[in-house]
Enzyme design. Structure first.
Site, PDB file in Angstrom:
ATOM      1  N   ALA A 172       0.837  -1.204   0.000  1.00  0.00           N
ATOM      2  CA  ALA A 172       0.000   0.000   0.000  1.00  0.00           C
ATOM      3  C   ALA A 172       0.868   1.248   0.000  1.00  0.00           C
ATOM      4  CB  ALA A 172      -0.923   0.002   1.211  1.00  0.00           C
ATOM      5  N   SER A 185       2.542  -9.101  -1.058  1.00  0.00           N
ATOM      6  CA  SER A 185       1.579  -8.540  -1.993  1.00  0.00           C
ATOM      7  C   SER A 185       0.898  -9.705  -2.700  1.00  0.00           C
ATOM      8  CB  SER A 185       2.276  -7.633  -3.012  1.00  0.00           C
ATOM      9  OG  SER A 185       1.382  -7.241  -4.041  1.00  0.00           O
ATOM     10  N   ARG A 186      -0.288  -9.471  -3.218  1.00  0.00           N
ATOM     11  CA  ARG A 186      -0.928 -10.516  -4.030  1.00  0.00           C
ATOM     12  C   ARG A 186      -0.221 -10.646  -5.373  1.00  0.00           C
ATOM     13  NH1 ARG A 186      -6.947  -8.301  -3.300  1.00  0.00           N
ATOM     14  NH2 ARG A 186      -5.734  -6.380  -3.548  1.00  0.00           N
ATOM     15  N   LYS A 237      -5.261   2.938  10.974  1.00  0.00           N
ATOM     16  CA  LYS A 237      -6.583   3.451  11.326  1.00  0.00           C
ATOM     17  C   LYS A 237      -7.430   3.561  10.065  1.00  0.00           C
ATOM     18  CE  LYS A 237      -6.768   6.878   9.615  1.00  0.00           C
ATOM     19  NZ  LYS A 237      -6.685   7.197   8.164  1.00  0.00           N
TER      20      LYS A 237
END
Length: 321
Positions: free
Chosen positions: A12, A36-37, A97
């Protein structure tokens, strides 16, 4: 144990560009693996950031017995399920968050956390680790502005991209979950109690189905807090604390990164005290969490704090329904 070996779930943007480089500067945090995928993406990021291991699935990383703790910066709707999987794999978890997408999910996670007392879980509200907040808290405790009467905060940015996860309802998008939560958390943190009444206005985007403008009024036993957030407004953030004998102003309360953050006490238009502090709150947050693991102490902000913030978010969103 001299340091904690961290694994990162996903590549991300917030992790790759901000959190990982900052944590790598810490004394107690070693980023040892990333997943990661897309394994090629994981390898590329690992090579670029000097991370030893790269995995092509989140599950592979969780199975790595050499990883002590997980940083979870996945989209909001994956915070709870992947944090639970990490706990089941025996890992401590620092989760971005908001901790969950609604109160029910946050309470579900809290129940699971209590069943793993040997593991640490914390919501990554990094702002609290910036030294400006320690100074502001000290000013308040020392009576520099008298008794707090009211707090006003705002947090805005502009993002009208329909493909961005912050504009996708099924992925936990919306301004309250993304930035309004800072205003809510900070108000609770400063008053050191939970609101006894919550009012507000929330505007839902007709196409995105997420809130793009929200304002809240939180009433505490000691005073009030008001805030506004928007994902369709010019970028800005501010926090002002009004006391009986002075005002504290914070120019960049939530994410100064490594920029100078100025705070001041004013009264009658005169500046009485002023400080400018510079630090990386992600570095400090990572080391604080790592230290809690190493010393087997409670984390700075426990899971109950995250649940309490979600109660306010839920209450505000329910006003629209």
């Amino acid at each position: 144990m001299d340091f904690i070996r961290w694994g990162v779930l996903s590549t991300a943007k917030i992790g790759v560009e901000q959190v990982i480089p900052a944590m790598q500067k810490g004394e107690l945090s070693k980023i040892s693996a990333i997943s990661s995928r897309d394994v090629d993406r994981a390898i590329e990021v690992a090579d670029r950031l000097g991370i030893e291991k790269a995995y092509g699935s989140y599950e592979e990383l969780l199975e790595d017995e050499e990883i002590d703790a997980i940083y979870n910066p996945l989209p909001n709707h994956l915070h709870v399920p992947m944090t639970i999987k990490a706990l089941e794999a025996g890992k401590h978890v620092l989760c971005e968050k908001p901790i969950a997408i609604d109160l029910a999910e946050a309470e579900e996670l809290a129940d699971v956390v209590r069943s793993f007392p040997e593991l640490k879980v914390m919501e990554a509200f990094m702002y609290r680790f910036h030294p400006q907040w320690q100074v502001v808290k000290q000013w308040i405790d020392d009576g520099e502005i008298g008794a707090i009467q009211t707090i006003h905060s705002s947090f805005t940015y502009y993002n009208d991209d329909p493909e961005n996860i912050r504009n996708k309802a099924d992925m936990g998008g919306g301004g309250l979950l993304d930035i309004g939560c800072y205003c809510i958390s900070a108000s609770r943190y400063l008053f050191e109690e939970e609101p006894i009444d919550i009012k507000g206005e929330v505007e839902i985007h007709p196409d995105f189905g997420v809130d793009t403008i929200a304002s809240g009024v939180l009433r505490f036993t000691k005073g009030t807090a008001t805030f506004s957030c928007s994902t369709l407004a010019s970028p800005d953030q501010k926090l002002i604390i009004y006391g009986t004998s002075g005002i504290i102003e914070m120019d960049i309360p939530f994410n100064p990164q490594e920029s100078p953050a100025s705070i001041r006490i004013t009264s009658g238009g005169q500046v009485l005290k002023e400080k400018t502090l510079q630090a990386n709150h992600y570095t400090l947050q990572g080391d604080a969490f790592s230290k809690a693991i190493i010393e087997n102490r409670d984390v700075p902000t426990p899971i109950d704090d995250a649940v309490a913030s979600m109660k306010v978010v839920d209450a505000l969103l329910s006003l629209h329904k």
